[in-house]
Design a protein around this motif. Structure first.
Motif, PDB file in Angstrom:
ATOM      1  N   GLU A 153       0.877  -1.174   0.000  1.00 27.19           N
ATOM      2  CA  GLU A 153       0.000   0.000   0.000  1.00 27.19           C
ATOM      3  C   GLU A 153       0.910   1.218   0.000  1.00 27.19           C
ATOM      4  O   GLU A 153       1.881   1.277   0.752  1.00 27.19           O
ATOM      5  CB  GLU A 153      -0.910  -0.024   1.232  1.00 27.19           C
ATOM      6  N   TYR A 154       0.613   2.175  -0.844  1.00 29.00           N
ATOM      7  CA  TYR A 154       1.442   3.367  -0.982  1.00 29.00           C
ATOM      8  C   TYR A 154       0.824   4.492  -0.169  1.00 29.00           C
ATOM      9  O   TYR A 154      -0.359   4.801  -0.320  1.00 29.00           O
ATOM     10  CB  TYR A 154       1.538   3.780  -2.453  1.00 29.00           C
ATOM     11  N   ARG A 155       1.632   5.100   0.686  1.00 28.83           N
ATOM     12  CA  ARG A 155       1.157   6.186   1.543  1.00 28.83           C
ATOM     13  C   ARG A 155       2.175   7.318   1.545  1.00 28.83           C
ATOM     14  O   ARG A 155       3.372   7.103   1.380  1.00 28.83           O
ATOM     15  CB  ARG A 155       0.969   5.692   2.990  1.00 28.83           C
ATOM     16  N   SER A 156       1.696   8.536   1.796  1.00 28.46           N
ATOM     17  CA  SER A 156       2.583   9.689   1.906  1.00 28.46           C
ATOM     18  C   SER A 156       3.097   9.849   3.335  1.00 28.46           C
ATOM     19  O   SER A 156       3.910  10.711   3.609  1.00 28.46           O
ATOM     20  CB  SER A 156       1.856  10.965   1.481  1.00 28.46           C
ATOM     21  N   TRP A 157       2.639   9.011   4.227  1.00 30.28           N
ATOM     22  CA  TRP A 157       3.011   9.091   5.639  1.00 30.28           C
ATOM     23  C   TRP A 157       3.370   7.705   6.150  1.00 30.28           C
ATOM     24  O   TRP A 157       3.041   6.706   5.537  1.00 30.28           O
ATOM     25  CB  TRP A 157       1.870   9.695   6.464  1.00 30.28           C
ATOM     26  N   GLN A 158       4.056   7.679   7.269  1.00 29.48           N
ATOM     27  CA  GLN A 158       4.422   6.404   7.853  1.00 29.48           C
ATOM     28  C   GLN A 158       3.921   6.319   9.287  1.00 29.48           C
ATOM     29  O   GLN A 158       3.401   7.289   9.831  1.00 29.48           O
ATOM     30  CB  GLN A 158       5.928   6.192   7.806  1.00 29.48           C
ATOM     31  N   THR A 159       4.081   5.157   9.872  1.00 25.23           N
ATOM     32  CA  THR A 159       3.737   4.932  11.265  1.00 25.23           C
ATOM     33  C   THR A 159       4.772   3.991  11.857  1.00 25.23           C
ATOM     34  O   THR A 159       5.380   3.199  11.120  1.00 25.23           O
ATOM     35  CB  THR A 159       2.324   4.340  11.411  1.00 25.23           C
ATOM     36  N   LYS A 160       4.951   4.061  13.149  1.00 26.97           N
ATOM     37  CA  LYS A 160       5.847   3.121  13.822  1.00 26.97           C
ATOM     38  C   LYS A 160       5.127   1.807  14.110  1.00 26.97           C
ATOM     39  O   LYS A 160       5.744   0.829  14.490  1.00 26.97           O
ATOM     40  CB  LYS A 160       6.376   3.724  15.113  1.00 26.97           C
ATOM     41  N   TYR A 161       3.800   1.800  13.911  1.00 33.11           N
ATOM     42  CA  TYR A 161       3.007   0.611  14.209  1.00 33.11           C
ATOM     43  C   TYR A 161       3.317  -0.512  13.226  1.00 33.11           C
ATOM     44  O   TYR A 161       3.376  -0.299  12.023  1.00 33.11           O
ATOM     45  CB  TYR A 161       1.512   0.939  14.168  1.00 33.11           C
ATOM     46  N   ARG A 162       3.511  -1.718  13.762  1.00 33.12           N
ATOM     47  CA  ARG A 162       3.629  -2.940  12.963  1.00 33.12           C
ATOM     48  C   ARG A 162       2.750  -3.979  13.648  1.00 33.12           C
ATOM     49  O   ARG A 162       2.671  -4.027  14.868  1.00 33.12           O
ATOM     50  CB  ARG A 162       5.067  -3.477  12.921  1.00 33.12           C
ATOM     51  N   GLY A 163       2.104  -4.797  12.872  1.00 36.29           N
ATOM     52  CA  GLY A 163       1.268  -5.833  13.451  1.00 36.29           C
ATOM     53  C   GLY A 163      -0.074  -5.917  12.768  1.00 36.29           C
ATOM     54  O   GLY A 163      -0.247  -5.459  11.629  1.00 36.29           O
ATOM     55  N   CYS A 171     -11.333  -7.703   6.427  1.00 38.34           N
ATOM     56  CA  CYS A 171     -10.250  -8.623   6.761  1.00 38.34           C
ATOM     57  C   CYS A 171      -9.243  -7.975   7.698  1.00 38.34           C
ATOM     58  O   CYS A 171      -9.208  -6.756   7.857  1.00 38.34           O
ATOM     59  CB  CYS A 171      -9.544  -9.126   5.508  1.00 38.34           C
ATOM     60  N   VAL A 172      -8.448  -8.836   8.289  1.00 39.31           N
ATOM     61  CA  VAL A 172      -7.326  -8.413   9.123  1.00 39.31           C
ATOM     62  C   VAL A 172      -6.067  -8.905   8.437  1.00 39.31           C
ATOM     63  O   VAL A 172      -5.985 -10.054   8.020  1.00 39.31           O
ATOM     64  CB  VAL A 172      -7.424  -9.011  10.544  1.00 39.31           C
ATOM     65  N   ALA A 173      -5.103  -8.023   8.293  1.00 44.58           N
ATOM     66  CA  ALA A 173      -3.816  -8.384   7.689  1.00 44.58           C
ATOM     67  C   ALA A 173      -2.714  -7.928   8.645  1.00 44.58           C
ATOM     68  O   ALA A 173      -3.001  -7.531   9.779  1.00 44.58           O
ATOM     69  CB  ALA A 173      -3.685  -7.729   6.315  1.00 44.58           C
ATOM     70  N   MET A 174      -1.494  -7.983   8.188  1.00 46.18           N
ATOM     71  CA  MET A 174      -0.350  -7.591   9.012  1.00 46.18           C
ATOM     72  C   MET A 174       0.465  -6.525   8.289  1.00 46.18           C
ATOM     73  O   MET A 174       0.746  -6.668   7.103  1.00 46.18           O
ATOM     74  CB  MET A 174       0.566  -8.789   9.268  1.00 46.18           C
ATOM     75  N   ILE A 175       0.835  -5.489   9.028  1.00 45.60           N
ATOM     76  CA  ILE A 175       1.844  -4.558   8.507  1.00 45.60           C
ATOM     77  C   ILE A 175       3.184  -5.147   8.936  1.00 45.60           C
ATOM     78  O   ILE A 175       3.489  -5.210  10.119  1.00 45.60           O
ATOM     79  CB  ILE A 175       1.686  -3.143   9.094  1.00 45.60           C
ATOM     80  N   LYS A 176       3.956  -5.613   7.962  1.00 48.82           N
ATOM     81  CA  LYS A 176       5.247  -6.246   8.254  1.00 48.82           C
ATOM     82  C   LYS A 176       6.373  -5.219   8.323  1.00 48.82           C
ATOM     83  O   LYS A 176       7.228  -5.286   9.174  1.00 48.82           O
ATOM     84  CB  LYS A 176       5.583  -7.309   7.208  1.00 48.82           C
ATOM     85  N   LYS A 177       6.387  -4.303   7.357  1.00 48.95           N
ATOM     86  CA  LYS A 177       7.407  -3.261   7.375  1.00 48.95           C
ATOM     87  C   LYS A 177       6.943  -2.094   6.522  1.00 48.95           C
ATOM     88  O   LYS A 177       6.038  -2.222   5.693  1.00 48.95           O
ATOM     89  CB  LYS A 177       8.759  -3.780   6.897  1.00 48.95           C
ATOM     90  N   ILE A 178       7.575  -0.954   6.751  1.00 46.84           N
ATOM     91  CA  ILE A 178       7.301   0.252   5.972  1.00 46.84           C
ATOM     92  C   ILE A 178       8.651   0.817   5.568  1.00 46.84           C
ATOM     93  O   ILE A 178       9.552   0.939   6.389  1.00 46.84           O
ATOM     94  CB  ILE A 178       6.502   1.298   6.788  1.00 46.84           C
ATOM     95  N   GLU A 179       8.769   1.142   4.278  1.00 46.58           N
ATOM     96  CA  GLU A 179      10.033   1.699   3.812  1.00 46.58           C
ATOM     97  C   GLU A 179       9.784   2.854   2.845  1.00 46.58           C
ATOM     98  O   GLU A 179       8.786   2.859   2.123  1.00 46.58           O
ATOM     99  CB  GLU A 179      10.892   0.611   3.162  1.00 46.58           C
ATOM    100  N   TRP A 180      10.667   3.819   2.861  1.00 43.79           N
ATOM    101  CA  TRP A 180      10.602   4.956   1.966  1.00 43.79           C
ATOM    102  C   TRP A 180      11.111   4.543   0.593  1.00 43.79           C
ATOM    103  O   TRP A 180      12.106   3.838   0.472  1.00 43.79           O
ATOM    104  CB  TRP A 180      11.434   6.108   2.507  1.00 43.79           C
ATOM    105  N   ASN A 181      10.432   4.982  -0.463  1.00 43.05           N
ATOM    106  CA  ASN A 181      10.864   4.710  -1.821  1.00 43.05           C
ATOM    107  C   ASN A 181      11.177   6.039  -2.494  1.00 43.05           C
ATOM    108  O   ASN A 181      10.275   6.850  -2.719  1.00 43.05           O
ATOM    109  CB  ASN A 181       9.781   3.956  -2.597  1.00 43.05           C
TER     110      ASN A 181
END
Length: 133
Positions: A23-33, A54-64
């Motif tokens: 998922e592409y976002r202009s912002w990030q979060t420290k939340y994972r899970g 549904c419930v999914a998992m945020i595994k990681k977030i990285e800047w591109n």
């Protein structure tokens, strides 16, 4: 309370089917899970507007650097855990928001499985009536 994220309904459907993992976002979060995925109320053909599905998992977030946005790596739960849920009407919000855990009822299936007759019956009963055509 479970963290929730609003997405376009067709994106939620693509995540359910395993066709979308970023998922592409202009912002990030420290939340994972675990993250409850809620479709926006915008009516998009083939999607379910205004519901958490549904419930999914945020595994990681990285800047591109190329796209100048954050890549949120979203994956289904591991085998044996809840992924699909009984649809619940949710009013989405910008950024992450909370949804009461008591509203979230796991579906009798871990993930999308179009070859399973019992799954197809559940999908036809619970999801298809909500799909915007």
């Amino acid at each position: 309370m479970m963290k929730a994220l609003s997405l376009r309904g067709d994106y939620v459907m693509d995540i359910i089917r395993g066709q979308k993992k970023i998922e592409y976002r202009s912002w990030q979060t420290k939340y994972r899970g675990p993250i409850l995925l809620c479709s926006t109320v915008k009516k998009v053909h083939g999607a379910v507007p205004g519901y958490a599905l549904c419930v999914a998992m945020i595994k990681k977030i990285e800047w591109n650097d190329w796209d100048q946005c954050y890549y949120w790596h979203i994956e289904p739960f591991e085998k044996g855990s809840s992924y699909l849920i009984e649809p619940i009407h949710v009013k989405g919000m910008q950024h992450l928001f909370n949804v009461d855990d008591q509203l979230i009822k796991p579906a009798p299936f871990v993930k999308y499985s179009p070859n399973d007759a019992a799954f197809c019956d559940w999908w036809e009963d619970k999801i298809e009536p909500l799909i915007y055509e």
